[in-house]
Design a protein around this motif. Sequence first.
Motif: not given
Length: 351
Positions: A229-230, A232-233, A237, A239-241, A243
């Motif tokens: 997840s980290e 990808r974020k 961006p 990926a912040r919306k 997860e």
Amino acid sequence: MTFLDKKDISSLLPEELCEYLSALSESTGVKIEKYRASQIFSWLVKGAADFSEMGNIPKNIKAVLEENAYITLPQIQTKLVSKIDGTVKYLFRLHDGECIESVFMRYEHGNTLCISSQAGCRMGCTFCASTLNGLSRNLLPSEMTGQVIAAQKDLGEKVSNIVMMGIGEPLDNYDNVKKFLTLVNCPDGLNIGLRHISLSTCGLCDKIRALADEKLQITLSVSLHASDSETRKMLMPVARKFELDELMDACRYYISKTGRRISFEYSMIHGKNDTPECAENLKKLLSGMLCHVNLIPLNDVKERNYTRSSREAIQRFSKILEDGHITVTVRRKLGSDINASCGQLRAGNAK
Ligand code: SAH
């Protein structure tokens, strides 16, 4: 009538064109016979850029069409042909001056056109050239079929496969893309089967679920680019919306509804997402899923500080996935001499 009030006639299905012409006939008093619809539709599919080219349509009908409707066929602004493999890259100009890109590739399984779905993009992926100047606007359904029509007309060759991997996020232009899929599939039109179409998304989960409910036979590609997840974020961006967990749930939902394999795109970026640990994570993430992984050596983008992974890193990564019984291909690069990946010509043109 101003341009904005005119009808985008090339976005109409044959039955819609029929209805439109009958309403136009009524409102103008000009007689338009029923069979004119199929004549006009086939002119549009052949790539007529203007009503005046429609030889078998009477002058008075052409005049009311000219007055009330417009044709969106993209015009070739720049055309680059690869000396290595014949790949053709187009920068197309739309009726309002916006520019988009398409790439024509010849494969053993047929001619493939990579098309754009938006002029620009607002997803902000940090490695991508298409998003550098944000989104200008959505493309109309006819501007998507128009890329196929314009390429076929220019090359005199039939396009048999379409990949929606050009500029833009197709699921951010959902309704027009859905209409495009119906239009391109039309037997009297381009007649390209949905099984010959791939749609690539950066991972808009709500739209992936909506698409799953349509139960279409298209291939869904999901741009994953990270296995945690980290990372990808950091790269994407979006990926912040949505997860990573939520994305994987949406993908499983898609597979369960359609029974179709998902193709995960993974751009290999040196030192960012290409370590053996990343591969191990990806193996776990995808274990037991009906899927395929496409490893794409990153195309270096001048404006960004990323470089592609080494051949060895890609091989090592691929081996780990294969050991986990996940099918993997490393994408072959076509048109390397013409910068065939999307977004770069448009960005260059805007300068
Ligand atoms: N918006 C959609 C489709 C357009 S991009 C999506 O995100 O999937 C098509 C593919 O090219 C995506 O997988 C995208 O992440 C990838 N891509 C973008 N820039 C790239 C680059 N510089 N090198 C390699 N792949 C890239």
